[in-house]
Design a protein around this motif. Structure first.
Motif, PDB file in Angstrom:
ATOM      1  N   ASP A  96      60.766  60.799  68.268  1.00 21.51           N
ATOM      2  CA  ASP A  96      59.724  60.601  67.260  1.00 21.51           C
ATOM      3  C   ASP A  96      60.314  60.286  65.891  1.00 21.51           C
ATOM      4  OD1 ASP A  96      57.862  61.119  69.220  1.00 21.51           O
ATOM      5  OD2 ASP A  96      57.529  63.205  68.632  1.00 21.51           O
ATOM      6  N   GLU A  97      61.394  60.971  65.540  1.00 27.30           N
ATOM      7  CA  GLU A  97      62.005  60.733  64.231  1.00 27.30           C
ATOM      8  C   GLU A  97      62.652  59.353  64.164  1.00 27.30           C
ATOM      9  OE1 GLU A  97      65.045  62.860  61.020  1.00 27.30           O
ATOM     10  OE2 GLU A  97      64.489  63.898  62.870  1.00 27.30           O
ATOM     11  N   ASP A  99      61.689  56.760  65.861  1.00 29.66           N
ATOM     12  CA  ASP A  99      60.564  55.828  65.840  1.00 29.66           C
ATOM     13  C   ASP A  99      59.995  55.685  64.426  1.00 29.66           C
ATOM     14  OD1 ASP A  99      58.804  54.191  67.605  1.00 29.66           O
ATOM     15  OD2 ASP A  99      57.256  55.495  66.761  1.00 29.66           O
ATOM     16  N   ASP A 100      59.820  56.805  63.747  1.00 29.44           N
ATOM     17  CA  ASP A 100      59.274  56.781  62.377  1.00 29.44           C
ATOM     18  C   ASP A 100      60.209  56.038  61.421  1.00 29.44           C
ATOM     19  OD1 ASP A 100      57.085  58.225  63.223  1.00 29.44           O
ATOM     20  OD2 ASP A 100      57.856  60.163  62.544  1.00 29.44           O
ATOM     21  N   GLY A 101      61.506  56.228  61.600  1.00 25.93           N
ATOM     22  CA  GLY A 101      62.458  55.581  60.697  1.00 25.93           C
ATOM     23  C   GLY A 101      62.616  54.098  60.948  1.00 25.93           C
ATOM     24  N   ARG A 103      60.241  51.984  61.912  1.00 21.70           N
ATOM     25  CA  ARG A 103      59.087  51.163  61.512  1.00 21.70           C
ATOM     26  C   ARG A 103      59.356  50.425  60.207  1.00 21.70           C
ATOM     27  NH1 ARG A 103      55.907  55.731  63.285  1.00 21.70           N
ATOM     28  NH2 ARG A 103      54.971  55.291  65.323  1.00 21.70           N
ATOM     29  N   HIS A 126      60.193  48.568  69.474  1.00 18.30           N
ATOM     30  CA  HIS A 126      60.330  47.839  68.202  1.00 18.30           C
ATOM     31  C   HIS A 126      61.006  46.483  68.392  1.00 18.30           C
ATOM     32  CE1 HIS A 126      59.069  51.178  65.527  1.00 18.30           C
ATOM     33  NE2 HIS A 126      59.602  51.943  66.452  1.00 18.30           N
TER      34      HIS A 126
END
Length: 453
Positions: A96-97, A99-101, A103, A126
């Motif tokens: 999750d971390e 993925d967030d970074g 974007r 991505h």
């Protein structure tokens, strides 16, 4: 920093340091690099001159507890599964971390250590290319040949041995399928649809490019997935930074002076499992008493925050001293090496053409030891030697004595593999593959030169 190469590894030296070596080589080519790991790794990343991204979701204490369990894992399926279950929650948070970074700041290529496979499905979401870095090629699953994680099997001799290998391969693959079946829901949430792809390769590793950070010549006869690229060993030690990631700088081995100078032996035991390190400290006191003409440097793979034995717990013999870590580029100053079969120290000893005594403890270490024994590069001792008191010390002392006087055949084998290491710089080879990938949209995976079909 969009368009950079993102290198991802856990903070443990055997995984992080090869990644740092690749990062340093990429940075020397003016390729933007970022290294993602935990807070404990940050000082080493920055000491290498690289940009660090700290995973806030990955607690170092939790990761250490998983990698360094109270009891050995060995070939015990229940313990293996228990350890795997413990990693799932950590991997989900890391996924999750990442993925967030990604974007707002997507890299062009993600190169992840094989212990962090969640980087793959995340990168795919991505549109980012994903490479796997494998410090120990023996761990790559096989559909033929002698399998790993079965106690360090040597190549078969005759039909019975081939039947043994087939049964062992089936057992390993059945275990991996069973683990997926027992954890199907969380694994599917992480992006994995099964243990294996239709072509038999493991979903945990990149189908694009799998960077094998070792020598193809060292491996046992088998076929390799098409994505495997042997690029050579990465031998990299971060510079010492007292007060940062090491309480003291690395100590240099004492220079001998004169004909009566003792032999010097490095004992490098940077394995996980602190109890095994404590047993080695105790055993080495007895060994030193049996070898009055040998001086030992003992490295336990210590970093700041390690609970491994410290210098005040060192053997009493003055010819044994504890150093924080061993500089792998300086092993030629030793006459022999005693180690646990970690891929890094094993390859460093080969690069220095130093005879070795290997005492594998867990994980892939028995398989590394088997390869060294098969090519007549080292002698293997069972780790029970560390728990056998005076008798074990006598066995270890005798093995050290044999390592200090290797046969002509072993010397020739060591020189042959030293030359192979000199021809195959893994940091350069990996950077070549990555740099090529940055300039083309086509997959760069494929069989490496010399890989056996």
């Amino acid at each position: 920093m969009s368009g950079h190469v993102e290198l991802i590894a856990p903070p443990f030296a055997g995984h992080l340091h090869p990644i740092l070596g690749i990062g340093v080589e990429l940075a020397a080519r003016s390729i933007p690099v970022r290294v993602t790991s935990t807070a404990a790794a940050r000082p080493r990343i920055e000491a290498a001159g690289l940009t660090a991204r700290v995973l806030e979701s990955a607690d170092d204490a939790t990761m250490t507890a998983i990698a360094d369990p109270v009891e050995r894992i060995g070939r015990r399926p229940v313990r293996l599964h228990r350890q795997f279950r413990a990693t799932l929650a950590v991997l989900a948070a890391i996924r999750d971390e990442l993925d967030d970074g990604w974007r707002p700041d997507p890299p062009a290529i993600v190169v992840a250590d094989f212990t962090l496979p969640v980087a793959g499905p995340g990168a795919a979401r991505h549109g980012i290319r994903w490479f796997t870095a494998m410090p120990s090629p023996a761990a790559i699953g096989s559909t033929d040949g002698t399998p790993a994680y079965c106690g360090g099997l040597l190549p078969p001799r005759g039909p019975a041995g081939r039947v043994r290998d087939a049964a062992a391969r089936a057992a390993v693959r059945t275990f991996k399928r069973s683990v997926f079946a027992l954890n199907a829901r969380p694994l599917r949430e992480l992006g994995f649809t099964g243990a294996f792809r239709a072509d038999g390769t493991e979903q945990a590793y990149s189908p694009d490019t799998l960077l094998a950070l070792g020598l193809a010549e060292l491996e046992l006869e088998r076929s390799w997935p098409a994505a495997v690229r042997f690029v050579g060993p990465v031998r990299y030690s971060p510079p010492g930074r007292p007060g940062a990631w090491g309480a003291r700088a690395a100590a240099a081995p004492t220079d001998g002076g004169g004909p009566d100078a003792p032999h010097r032996v490095l004992v490098a035991f940077g394995t996980h499992l602190a109890p095994e390190k404590a047993r080695l400290v105790e055993a080495l006191d007895r060994v030193a008493a049996l070898l009055p003409d040998v001086a030992f440097d003992l490295s336990l793979g210590g970093t700041a925050g390690s609970d491994a034995p410290r210098p005040d717990a060192a053997p009493a013999d003055a010819r044994v001293r504890v150093i924080d870590y061993a500089d792998y580029d300086r092993l030629d100053r030793y006459d022999a090496v005693v180690h646990h079969g970690g891929a890094g120290i094993a390859q460093a000893a080969l690069a220095a053409a130093r005879p070795a005594v290997v005492i594998p403890v867990d994980y892939d270490q028995p398989d590394v030891a088997a390869r060294l024994v098969h090519h007549d590069l080292a002698e293997r001792l069972d780790d029970r030697v560390l728990r056998a008191g005076a008798a074990g010390a006598e066995r270890l002392a005798a093995a050290v004595r044999r390592a200090l006087a290797p046969s002509a055949a072993r010397r020739a084998a060591l020189e042959r593999f030293r030359d192979a290491c000199a021809r195959n710089d893994g940091a350069v080879g990996a950077a070549d593959v990555i740099q090529q990938a940055l300039t083309t949209s086509r997959p760069v995976g494929g069989r490496t030169t010399g890989a056996r079909a």
